[in-house]
Design an enzyme around this catalytic site. Structure first.
Site, PDB file in Angstrom:
ATOM      1  N   ASP A   1       0.411  -9.103  13.100  1.00  0.00           N
ATOM      2  CA  ASP A   1       0.262  -7.860  12.345  1.00  0.00           C
ATOM      3  C   ASP A   1       1.277  -7.781  11.202  1.00  0.00           C
ATOM      4  OD1 ASP A   1      -1.735  -5.948  12.693  1.00  0.00           O
ATOM      5  OD2 ASP A   1      -0.944  -5.274  14.603  1.00  0.00           O
TER       6      ASP A   1
ATOM      7  N   GLU B   1      -1.075  -0.139   7.848  1.00  0.00           N
ATOM      8  CA  GLU B   1      -0.948   0.357   9.221  1.00  0.00           C
ATOM      9  C   GLU B   1       0.471   0.236   9.753  1.00  0.00           C
ATOM     10  OE1 GLU B   1      -3.366   0.051  13.454  1.00  0.00           O
ATOM     11  OE2 GLU B   1      -3.545  -1.568  11.999  1.00  0.00           O
TER      12      GLU B   1
ATOM     13  N   ASP C   1      -5.730  -3.138   6.764  1.00  0.00           N
ATOM     14  CA  ASP C   1      -5.579  -3.303   8.210  1.00  0.00           C
ATOM     15  C   ASP C   1      -5.313  -4.780   8.445  1.00  0.00           C
ATOM     16  OD1 ASP C   1      -5.569  -3.275  10.934  1.00  0.00           O
ATOM     17  OD2 ASP C   1      -7.343  -2.021  11.137  1.00  0.00           O
TER      18      ASP C   1
ATOM     19  N   ILE D   1      -4.573  -6.613  11.106  1.00  0.00           N
ATOM     20  CA  ILE D   1      -5.403  -7.137  12.198  1.00  0.00           C
ATOM     21  C   ILE D   1      -6.195  -5.979  12.771  1.00  0.00           C
ATOM     22  CG2 ILE D   1      -5.520  -8.167  14.482  1.00  0.00           C
ATOM     23  CD1 ILE D   1      -3.228  -9.842  13.938  1.00  0.00           C
ATOM     24  N   ASP D   2      -7.463  -5.930  12.462  1.00  0.00           N
ATOM     25  CA  ASP D   2      -8.356  -4.942  13.040  1.00  0.00           C
ATOM     26  C   ASP D   2      -9.023  -5.595  14.244  1.00  0.00           C
ATOM     27  OD1 ASP D   2      -9.865  -2.669  13.412  1.00  0.00           O
ATOM     28  OD2 ASP D   2     -11.433  -3.300  12.017  1.00  0.00           O
TER      29      ASP D   2
ATOM     30  N   THR E   1      -7.123  -5.835  17.733  1.00  0.00           N
ATOM     31  CA  THR E   1      -6.014  -6.596  18.314  1.00  0.00           C
ATOM     32  C   THR E   1      -6.373  -7.228  19.660  1.00  0.00           C
ATOM     33  OG1 THR E   1      -5.133  -4.527  19.241  1.00  0.00           O
ATOM     34  CG2 THR E   1      -4.245  -5.253  17.141  1.00  0.00           C
TER      35      THR E   1
ATOM     36  N   ASP F   1      -9.495   1.459   8.763  1.00  0.00           N
ATOM     37  CA  ASP F   1     -10.462   0.967   9.746  1.00  0.00           C
ATOM     38  C   ASP F   1     -11.897   0.951   9.223  1.00  0.00           C
ATOM     39  OD1 ASP F   1      -8.773   0.381  11.913  1.00  0.00           O
ATOM     40  OD2 ASP F   1      -8.677   2.490  12.500  1.00  0.00           O
TER      41      ASP F   1
END
Length: 377
Positions: free
Chosen positions: A80, A103, A167, A169-170, A172, A317
Site C-alpha cells: 500500500d 488512501e 487507491d 491497493i483496492d 487487500t 474506490d
C-alpha cells in the site's frame, strides 16, 4: 490505432465522382479529442504500471503460507505504502501543482517505530522506479522523500480545479490471497472524473482463457472510449477498445459481486437476481476489477448495496471504474439512480451504494434494486 478505435459522432458525407469525402473539420475535431489529457493519460498509465510492479514484488518476496495462516497484513501494508509513494512521486514529477486524494498517510512510517517499515518500503520503491528516494529522517528539517511522496495524498478534494484520486491497493484481502486486486488512479476536474486507469495484475487478459495470460490495464478519458491493454511497462503496448455486454434480457445477465460480504449485501443481491430472472452463477472478485469485468462484457451487473446506514463510499474506490464503465457504453449510479458525485470531497456522501450495468438493462436493474431494498426495510 487509437484513431480507429475512438467512437465519434457521424459527420456529413459528400459524394464526389463516386468517392466519399469527409470534411477536414471531422479529422481536426477527432485530433483535438485525442489530444485532450494525452499527457495525463500516458503518465497515469506509467504510474499504475509501476505501482502494480511494486505490489507484485511484495507478493513474491513477502507473502508466504505462514503469512496467510496468521492473517498477517504487514505485506499489504508495505505494498500500500509503496504503491502510493510510486504513483505520487511520478505525478509530482510531471504535474507538481496537482494535489492527490489518497488512501494512506505516512504516520506509521515515522520515527524509530516506523524505521524498519520505512526502509522496506523505500527499498522496494527504489528497486521498481530506478530512483533513489531517501528514508533517513536524520536530514530534518527536510522530510525523507518516501514520507513526502506518501503524504501528497492528503488533499481534501472538492468541486473546483483538478486533483487526482488514488487507491494504491483496492482489494487487500484479494491481494493477500493472490487473487484479484487493483491499482486505481483517476483525474477529477471541477468535480467530474475525466480520466481513469485501473491496473489488475491478476485478472486474465481473456476471461475465456482463465488459465491464460494475466495482467490487464484499462484506461478511459471522457469522450474517447475505454481501452484494454496488457499490464506491462512497454509504452507501445497495443490497446483494444472494450464495450459492455449487449444482452437484451436480464435473464441472460451475470452478476459480478464482492467476495467479502461486508462490502455488499449478498442476501439482497440474491433477491434482486430472482426478480431479474438471473440463474447464472455470479462472478465474485475483489476490487475495481469488477468494474473492468463489466466494462468488457465478462459480466453485466455490479451491485454494491449498502450494508449499514452509516457507511459512506470513498471516491478512490469508484472514480476510475465509474468513467471506464461510462466510456465502455454502460451506466453507473447509486441505488436511487443518482449519478455518483465526486465533487464533495474524499467521500461519496451524497450517494448510497453503487449500481453499474450494461445500458440496455440498467433501468430494469435499478427498478429491481429499489423494489428489493424497499421490501427489506
Amino acid at each position: 490505432m487509437l484513431v480507429q478505435a475512438v467512437r465519434s459522432q457521424p459527420t456529413p458525407t459528400i459524394t464526389l465522382c463516386s468517392l466519399q469525402y469527409r470534411p477536414l473539420t471531422s479529422a481536426r475535431n477527432l485530433s483535438t479529442r485525442l489530444e485532450y489529457l494525452a499527457k495525463e493519460r500516458a503518465v497515469a498509465i506509467e504510474a499504475v504500471e509501476r505501482a502494480s510492479q511494486v505490489c507484485q514484488a511484495v507478493f513474491k518476496r513477502l507473502i508466504t503460507a505462514e503469512t496467510l495462516t496468521k492473517k498477517d497484513k504487514s505485506p499489504v501494508t508495505v505494498a500500500d505504502f509503496g504503491a502510493q509513494a510510486v504513483v505520487n512521486h511520478i505525478l509530482e514529477r510531471h504535474f507538481p501543482d496537482d494535489p492527490v486524494v489518497g488512501e494512506e498517510d505516512s504516520k506509521d512510517l515515522q520515527g524509530e517505530d516506523g524505521r524498519v517499515l520505512r526502509e522496506k518500503v523505500t527499498e522496494l520503491v527504489n528497486a521498481t522506479t530506478g530512483d533513489a528516494m531517501s528514508s533517513d529522517e536524520a536530514s530534518y528539517p527536510m522530510r525523507p522523500d518516501i514520507l513526502r511522496a506518501i503524504d501528497r495524498g492528503q488533499y481534501a478534494g472538492g468541486p473546483q480545479g483538478r486533483h487526482w484520486t488514488l487507491d494504491p491497493i483496492d482489494g487487500t484481502k484479494g491481494f493477500l490471497r493472490g487473487e484479484q486486486f487493483a491499482v486505481c488512479l483517476a483525474l477529477i476536474i471541477d468535480g467530474q472524473v475525466e480520466l481513469g486507469v485501473v491496473g489488475c495484475p491478476n485478472l486474465p487478459y481473456d476471461m475465456s482463457k482463465p488459465d491464460g495470460e494475466r495482467g490487464v490495464l484499462m484506461v478511459a478519458v471522457k469522450g474517447q472510449g475505454a481501452f484494454q491493454r496488457k499490464l506491462s511497462t512497454d509504452s507501445l503496448e497495443k490497446e483494444t477498445p472494450v464495450y459492455v455486454s449487449r444482452v437484451q434480457s436480464t435473464a441472460d445477465a451475470v452478476f459480478c459481486e464482492s467476495v467479502e460480504a461486508q462490502h455488499s449485501d449478498h442476501s439482497s443481491n440474491f433477491i434482486i437476481a430472482q426478480l431479474l430472472g438471473i440463474t447464472k452463477p455470479s462472478v465474485r472478485m475483489d476490487s475495481q476489477c469488477k468494474y473492468a469485468s463489466v466494462a468488457r462484457g465478462d459480466a453485466e451487473i455490479y451491485l454494491r448495496l449498502p450494508v449499514s446506514e452509516t457507511y459512506v463510499e470513498k471516491i478512490w474506490d469508484h472514480a476510475s471504474g465509474n468513467i471506464i464503465i461510462h466510456e465502455a457504453g454502460g451506466r453507473v449510479s447509486d441505488i436511487n439512480g443518482k449519478p455518483l458525485d465526486f465533487s464533495i470531497g474524499r467521500t461519496l456522501s451524497a450517494n448510497r451504494g453503487v449500481v453499474a450495468a450494461s445500458a440496455k438493462i440498467f433501468d430494469e436493474v435499478i427498478s429491481a434494486v429499489q423494489t428489493t431494498l424497499k421490501n427489506v426495510k
